[in-house]
Design a protein around this motif. Structure first.
Motif, PDB file in Angstrom:
ATOM      1  N   ASP A 117       0.381  -1.404 -18.170  1.00 39.58           N
ATOM      2  CA  ASP A 117       2.005  -1.481 -18.963  1.00 39.58           C
ATOM      3  C   ASP A 117       2.563  -1.473 -17.697  1.00 39.58           C
ATOM      4  O   ASP A 117       2.961  -0.069 -17.095  1.00 39.58           O
ATOM      5  CB  ASP A 117       2.708  -2.308 -19.578  1.00 39.58           C
ATOM      6  N   TRP A 118       3.810  -2.133 -17.515  1.00 42.19           N
ATOM      7  CA  TRP A 118       5.119  -0.783 -16.618  1.00 42.19           C
ATOM      8  C   TRP A 118       6.203  -0.458 -17.760  1.00 42.19           C
ATOM      9  O   TRP A 118       6.467  -0.836 -18.431  1.00 42.19           O
ATOM     10  CB  TRP A 118       5.697  -2.053 -15.932  1.00 42.19           C
ATOM     11  N   PRO A 119       6.541   0.804 -17.560  1.00 43.68           N
ATOM     12  CA  PRO A 119       7.147   1.292 -18.613  1.00 43.68           C
ATOM     13  C   PRO A 119       8.782   0.701 -19.090  1.00 43.68           C
ATOM     14  O   PRO A 119       9.154   0.876 -19.958  1.00 43.68           O
ATOM     15  CB  PRO A 119       7.304   2.448 -18.260  1.00 43.68           C
ATOM     16  N   PHE A 120       8.746   0.347 -17.625  1.00 45.71           N
ATOM     17  CA  PHE A 120      10.628  -1.362 -17.998  1.00 45.71           C
ATOM     18  C   PHE A 120      10.188  -2.313 -17.709  1.00 45.71           C
ATOM     19  O   PHE A 120      11.295  -3.192 -16.808  1.00 45.71           O
ATOM     20  CB  PHE A 120      11.814  -0.213 -16.909  1.00 45.71           C
ATOM     21  N   ALA A 121       9.775  -2.771 -18.456  1.00 41.53           N
ATOM     22  CA  ALA A 121       9.587  -3.931 -17.891  1.00 41.53           C
ATOM     23  C   ALA A 121      10.263  -5.448 -18.827  1.00 41.53           C
ATOM     24  O   ALA A 121      10.773  -4.688 -19.411  1.00 41.53           O
ATOM     25  CB  ALA A 121       8.127  -4.940 -18.894  1.00 41.53           C
ATOM     26  N   SER A 122      10.860  -5.699 -17.186  1.00 43.79           N
ATOM     27  CA  SER A 122      11.894  -7.213 -18.090  1.00 43.79           C
ATOM     28  C   SER A 122      11.572  -8.209 -17.566  1.00 43.79           C
ATOM     29  O   SER A 122      10.435  -8.320 -16.086  1.00 43.79           O
ATOM     30  CB  SER A 122      12.786  -6.746 -18.031  1.00 43.79           C
ATOM     31  N   ASP A 123      11.671  -9.481 -17.864  1.00 40.49           N
ATOM     32  CA  ASP A 123      11.431 -10.718 -17.759  1.00 40.49           C
ATOM     33  C   ASP A 123      12.354 -11.068 -16.481  1.00 40.49           C
ATOM     34  O   ASP A 123      12.703 -11.837 -15.550  1.00 40.49           O
ATOM     35  CB  ASP A 123      11.445 -11.661 -17.959  1.00 40.49           C
ATOM     36  N   TYR A 144      -2.926  -5.901 -15.883  1.00 42.37           N
ATOM     37  CA  TYR A 144      -1.578  -5.551 -15.124  1.00 42.37           C
ATOM     38  C   TYR A 144      -2.432  -5.416 -13.184  1.00 42.37           C
ATOM     39  O   TYR A 144      -1.492  -5.582 -11.896  1.00 42.37           O
ATOM     40  CB  TYR A 144      -1.950  -3.972 -15.239  1.00 42.37           C
ATOM     41  N   LEU A 145      -3.533  -5.005 -12.931  1.00 46.00           N
ATOM     42  CA  LEU A 145      -3.787  -4.346 -11.337  1.00 46.00           C
ATOM     43  C   LEU A 145      -4.256  -5.757 -10.795  1.00 46.00           C
ATOM     44  O   LEU A 145      -3.644  -5.976  -9.848  1.00 46.00           O
ATOM     45  CB  LEU A 145      -5.016  -4.292 -11.004  1.00 46.00           C
ATOM     46  N   ARG A 146      -4.098  -6.962 -11.508  1.00 43.06           N
ATOM     47  CA  ARG A 146      -4.534  -8.507 -10.145  1.00 43.06           C
ATOM     48  C   ARG A 146      -2.748  -9.127 -10.575  1.00 43.06           C
ATOM     49  O   ARG A 146      -2.876  -9.502  -9.393  1.00 43.06           O
ATOM     50  CB  ARG A 146      -4.765  -9.747 -11.643  1.00 43.06           C
ATOM     51  N   GLU A 147      -2.247  -8.539 -11.365  1.00 44.82           N
ATOM     52  CA  GLU A 147      -0.460  -8.693 -11.218  1.00 44.82           C
ATOM     53  C   GLU A 147       0.257  -7.970  -9.712  1.00 44.82           C
ATOM     54  O   GLU A 147       0.704  -8.609  -8.773  1.00 44.82           O
ATOM     55  CB  GLU A 147       0.267  -8.517 -12.297  1.00 44.82           C
ATOM     56  N   ARG A 148      -0.349  -6.891  -9.525  1.00 45.39           N
ATOM     57  CA  ARG A 148       0.224  -5.774  -8.567  1.00 45.39           C
ATOM     58  C   ARG A 148      -0.566  -6.528  -7.278  1.00 45.39           C
ATOM     59  O   ARG A 148       0.298  -5.967  -6.601  1.00 45.39           O
ATOM     60  CB  ARG A 148      -0.043  -4.491  -9.642  1.00 45.39           C
ATOM     61  N   HIS A 157      -8.238   1.266 -10.964  1.00 44.19           N
ATOM     62  CA  HIS A 157      -9.265   0.397 -10.579  1.00 44.19           C
ATOM     63  C   HIS A 157     -10.617   1.523 -10.624  1.00 44.19           C
ATOM     64  O   HIS A 157     -11.826   0.679 -11.632  1.00 44.19           O
ATOM     65  CB  HIS A 157      -9.560   0.018  -8.853  1.00 44.19           C
ATOM     66  N   ASN A 158     -10.792   2.555 -10.899  1.00 43.07           N
ATOM     67  CA  ASN A 158     -11.463   3.517 -11.286  1.00 43.07           C
ATOM     68  C   ASN A 158     -11.407   3.281 -13.293  1.00 43.07           C
ATOM     69  O   ASN A 158     -12.854   3.736 -13.686  1.00 43.07           O
ATOM     70  CB  ASN A 158     -11.174   4.808 -11.158  1.00 43.07           C
ATOM     71  N   LEU A 159     -10.404   3.615 -13.755  1.00 44.55           N
ATOM     72  CA  LEU A 159     -10.218   3.621 -14.960  1.00 44.55           C
ATOM     73  C   LEU A 159     -10.826   1.723 -15.698  1.00 44.55           C
ATOM     74  O   LEU A 159     -11.459   1.663 -16.520  1.00 44.55           O
ATOM     75  CB  LEU A 159      -9.103   3.334 -16.069  1.00 44.55           C
ATOM     76  N   THR A 213       1.730   7.468 -14.817  1.00 43.37           N
ATOM     77  CA  THR A 213       0.724   8.494 -16.701  1.00 43.37           C
ATOM     78  C   THR A 213       1.265   7.144 -17.626  1.00 43.37           C
ATOM     79  O   THR A 213       0.428   6.479 -18.744  1.00 43.37           O
ATOM     80  CB  THR A 213       1.883   9.577 -17.176  1.00 43.37           C
ATOM     81  N   PHE A 214       2.610   6.745 -17.769  1.00 39.67           N
ATOM     82  CA  PHE A 214       2.739   5.285 -18.906  1.00 39.67           C
ATOM     83  C   PHE A 214       1.395   4.552 -18.764  1.00 39.67           C
ATOM     84  O   PHE A 214       1.458   3.722 -19.618  1.00 39.67           O
ATOM     85  CB  PHE A 214       3.811   4.822 -18.762  1.00 39.67           C
ATOM     86  N   VAL A 215       1.522   3.919 -17.362  1.00 39.33           N
ATOM     87  CA  VAL A 215       0.567   2.836 -16.769  1.00 39.33           C
ATOM     88  C   VAL A 215      -0.836   2.939 -17.560  1.00 39.33           C
ATOM     89  O   VAL A 215      -1.666   1.951 -18.046  1.00 39.33           O
ATOM     90  CB  VAL A 215       0.752   2.677 -15.791  1.00 39.33           C
ATOM     91  N   MET A 216      -1.116   4.529 -16.942  1.00 39.15           N
ATOM     92  CA  MET A 216      -2.678   4.675 -17.576  1.00 39.15           C
ATOM     93  C   MET A 216      -2.488   4.071 -19.333  1.00 39.15           C
ATOM     94  O   MET A 216      -3.627   3.987 -19.547  1.00 39.15           O
ATOM     95  CB  MET A 216      -3.253   5.870 -17.071  1.00 39.15           C
ATOM     96  N   LEU A 217      -1.658   5.152 -19.588  1.00 43.75           N
ATOM     97  CA  LEU A 217      -1.587   4.523 -21.212  1.00 43.75           C
ATOM     98  C   LEU A 217      -1.737   3.451 -21.986  1.00 43.75           C
ATOM     99  O   LEU A 217      -1.152   3.129 -23.259  1.00 43.75           O
ATOM    100  CB  LEU A 217      -0.900   6.380 -21.791  1.00 43.75           C
ATOM    101  N   SER A 218      -1.462   2.180 -21.016  1.00 42.78           N
ATOM    102  CA  SER A 218      -0.653   0.882 -21.657  1.00 42.78           C
ATOM    103  C   SER A 218      -1.182   0.409 -20.623  1.00 42.78           C
ATOM    104  O   SER A 218      -1.269  -1.181 -21.208  1.00 42.78           O
ATOM    105  CB  SER A 218       1.236   0.525 -21.549  1.00 42.78           C
TER     106      SER A 218
END
Length: 498
Positions: free
Chosen positions: A395-401, A478-482, A286-288, A388-393
């Protein structure tokens, strides 16, 4: 047995045992003393008197009844050996596994010093924990407990391990306080008989700060110093008390700039309360997200703080096991603190730890957890890689539907780099690949991570890699979904604190 009966006209009273009416006899006496209180007295009760008894009142207006069952009360069983879990000054905290019983029980506690006789320390203790005080500093004590019910006192347990009172401690955390249950007034209204939490008088509890899957965080104020703290309130069952106390035992050992500081602790028969420093600020992500944009430079600065704390934890043989943004607070000066140790455990170097339960946060679960294998320091590195991946994207690193595909991607280490922000440096990509290696032995230690060129390079190198800015719109999504998932899993418990 007694029963108070009122009615107009005065009702007729009949007594039944197992459905059959009976009258007074030389051994079973029926009486009404005073007029409205009817009693049944069994003189020299025998086995044939066991069973169900019912008192029935009848008048022209109708019929009412009440009943009870007479059973044999046996002496309670022997309790487990008590454990001295903390020593502080002239005090000690004793814990033992509660005796299973269908009726109310209390405990008697005895102690002895080297070569001495057993002496009574306390009687009528309602809970299976006790804070002993005014012990002789420097003396070696042993303790034992016995369970008491209406039938009498059962056998004493085996004695505890010998404990020296008043041993020096590197840092001082006050002895955890045991607070008994508050007595209830049988005639009080239901709403006034809530399980009130009789807190130590020096603290006043204020607004709720946050809540997680199992705990509630409230702001509180020390009335002596007027200083604000955070109180983490965790409910527990008596047979699981040792699990919630694990966080207390870990926190009282820790002193680090980026780790929340424990101030005091209280325990009741239903709740553990940890009084911690109040970390004012926002959760890391949230800070970022509140910024217009950010770069790799900010990400690296936060990672160095996280890795510094994790390096310290691992050097003290502690695994955090729940490193995620939710458990990290950043203040206005961009100083980060790890604030939740509910899953943390001590471990032995080189020996994988088999954990009883890890919070079901699928986004952070490492392959070794999914496969039911032991965890170690490399499991914390995996969690840092995910963050780290979330901060750089955003998104989640292993996302899938498809849910099953998510776990498959984790197990085979299939990282979705196509979801990252464009323009990442080679160092950033390398760090993510290393920390998210699906083989635990292939991940770097916290100490190795800190000296990577991407994290510890000179200022000129850092400035070159911070040219690319990341917009925060994707991170907001991403944060809204989380938050939707988080609100579903948060405890709904309301803890009445006074």
């Amino acid at each position: 047995m007694s029963c108070r009966v009122t009615g107009h006209p005065p009702p007729e009273i009949r007594w039944y045992k197992e459905g059959s009416q009976f009258q007074s006899s030389s051994r079973i006496l029926l009486s009404a003393i005073p007029k409205e209180c009817h009693t049944l007295t069994i003189v020299s009760a025998e086995e044939e008197d066991l069973g169900s008894y019912r008192c029935v009142a009848t008048n022209p207006g109708g019929e009412a009844s009440t009943s009870c069952t007479l059973i044999v009360s046996e002496l309670p069983t022997c309790p487990a050996v008590p454990e001295v879990t903390q020593v502080d000054g002239d005090g000690a905290l004793l814990l033992w596994k509660p005796v299973e019983s269908s009726e109310p029980v209390t405990y008697s506690i005895q102690y002895r010093t080297e070569g001495g006789e057993w002496r009574t320390l306390a009687e009528g203790v309602a809970d299976s924990c006790y804070t002993a005080s005014k012990l002789s500093v420097g003396a070696v004590y042993s303790f034992r407990v016995a369970c008491v019910n209406k039938a009498g006192m059962g056998p004493y347990s085996e004695q505890s391990a010998e404990t020296t009172i008043g041993e020096e401690q590197e840092w001082h955390i006050p002895l955890i306080h045991t607070i008994p249950s508050r007595a209830e007034d049988e005639d009080s209204k239901p709403e006034s008989r809530l399980p009130l939490f009789p807190m130590h008088e020096s603290y006043t509890f204020l607004s709720e700060i946050n809540r997680g899957r199992f705990s509630i965080i409230k702001q509180c104020r020390d009335e002596f110093t007027q200083k604000l703290f955070a109180a983490k309130v965790t409910p527990y069952n008596a047979d699981k008390r040792h699990l919630v106390l694990r966080e207390y035992h870990i926190l009282k050992r820790l002193r680090h700039t980026h780790v929340v500081q424990l101030q005091a602790a209280f325990i009741t028969p239903k709740y553990l309360v940890l009084i911690e420093e109040l970390c004012a600020g926002q959760e890391l992500l949230h800070n970022l997200a509140e910024r217009d944009s950010y770069s790799e430079l900010e990400v690296r600065e936060f990672l160095l703080q996280i890795l510094s704390a994790v390096q310290y934890l691992h050097s003290n043989h502690i695994l955090h096991l729940d490193l995620k943004s939710d458990n990290m607070v950043v203040n206005e000066n961009n100083v980060l603190k790890i604030v939740d140790f509910g899953c943390a455990q001590a471990y032995t170097a080189g020996k994988p730890l088999i954990v009883e339960k890890i919070k079901e946060q699928s986004e952070n679960r490492a392959p070794e957890i999914l496969e039911g294998k032991g965890v170690g320091p490399e499991t914390d590195i995996w969690s840092i890689g995910v963050l780290t991946f979330v901060m750089l994207s955003g998104d989640w690193p292993f996302a899938s539907d498809i849910d099953c595909e998510k776990e498959k991607n984790i197990k085979i280490g299939k990282i979705k780099f196509g979801r990252c922000y464009p323009g990442l440096s080679e160092g950033a990509v390398h760090f993510v690949k290393c920390s998210l290696n699906n083989k635990p032995w292939g991940r770097p230690s916290a100490s190795d991570c800190i000296v990577l060129p991407w994290l510890c390079g000179d200022q000129a190198s850092k400035q070159r890699h911070s040219v690319v800015s990341f917009p925060t719109a994707k991170l907001h999504g991403y944060l809204r979904e989380r938050e939707k998932r988080r609100s579903y899993h948060c405890t709904k418990l309301e803890v009445p604190i006074q």
